[in-house]
Scaffold this motif. Structure first.
Motif: not given
Length: 186
Positions: A107-111, A152-154
């Motif tokens: 999640f953190i890496r994605h955002f 949320l990531v997807w």
């Protein structure tokens, strides 16, 4: 020069050791939701045996069901194969807590896009007392968090790139959020 990989490895080992140290295979009889683990396990056993999702009282009526079926579905294979071993089911919950750490990293890496900050952020999140407390109980919150965070990531992947190739992100997000709803519909 600071070697962040070594620092993250040490912090991960420390947090992992704390989770193992905190692990208690006994029933949670003193907690506010002390009956929930037993309800989940009884319904998991019923699901595994094919008798449905419910508990029949001595007078023949179905007991009131106040939880969604998701948690019982998650632990049904463990309860069905190994019996009502609360310590084993708690180990499964510990594995879900570790999955939450991975989900938070993603999640953190994605955002954010930075692996270093994502690693530190996930370690920080996993060291929060509420996460420690929830991971040691047979409750639906930790798996719920895993499904919501990954959902949320997807959904964000779909919003940022709504091409036909990425439209599967919408489907994956829908499935993950549906799993979350099955765990905690209230």
């Amino acid at each position: 020069a600071i070697n962040h990989k070594q620092i993250m490895l040490c912090l991960s080992i420390l947090v992992g050791w704390l989770y193992i140290f905190y692990f208690n295979p006994n029933p949670d009889l003193g907690s506010l939701n002390s009956h929930d683990p037993f309800e989940y396990m009884n319904r998991a056993s019923s699901l595994w045996q094919g008798t449905g999702y419910g508990v029949v009282t001595p007078d023949g009526f179905n007991a009131t069901i106040r939880q969604g079926p998701g948690m019982s579905l998650l632990i049904a294979p463990i309860v069905g194969l190994f019996g009502m071993k609360i310590g084993l089911v708690k180990l499964v919950m510990l594995a879900w807590a570790m999955a939450l750490g991975v989900a938070m990293y993603l999640f953190i890496r994605h955002f954010d896009g930075n692996q270093l900050r994502a690693g530190y952020g996930a370690i920080y999140f996993m060291s929060l007392p509420i996460i420690f407390a929830l991971s040691g109980h047979i409750l639906a919150e930790i798996p719920l968090f895993v499904f919501v965070v990954l959902g949320l990531v997807w959904i964000d992947r779909y919003i940022r790139d709504s091409s036909a190739v990425c439209s599967r992100g919408l489907l994956v997000s829908w499935v993950l959020m549906s799993c979350a709803f099955l765990l905690k519909p209230t």
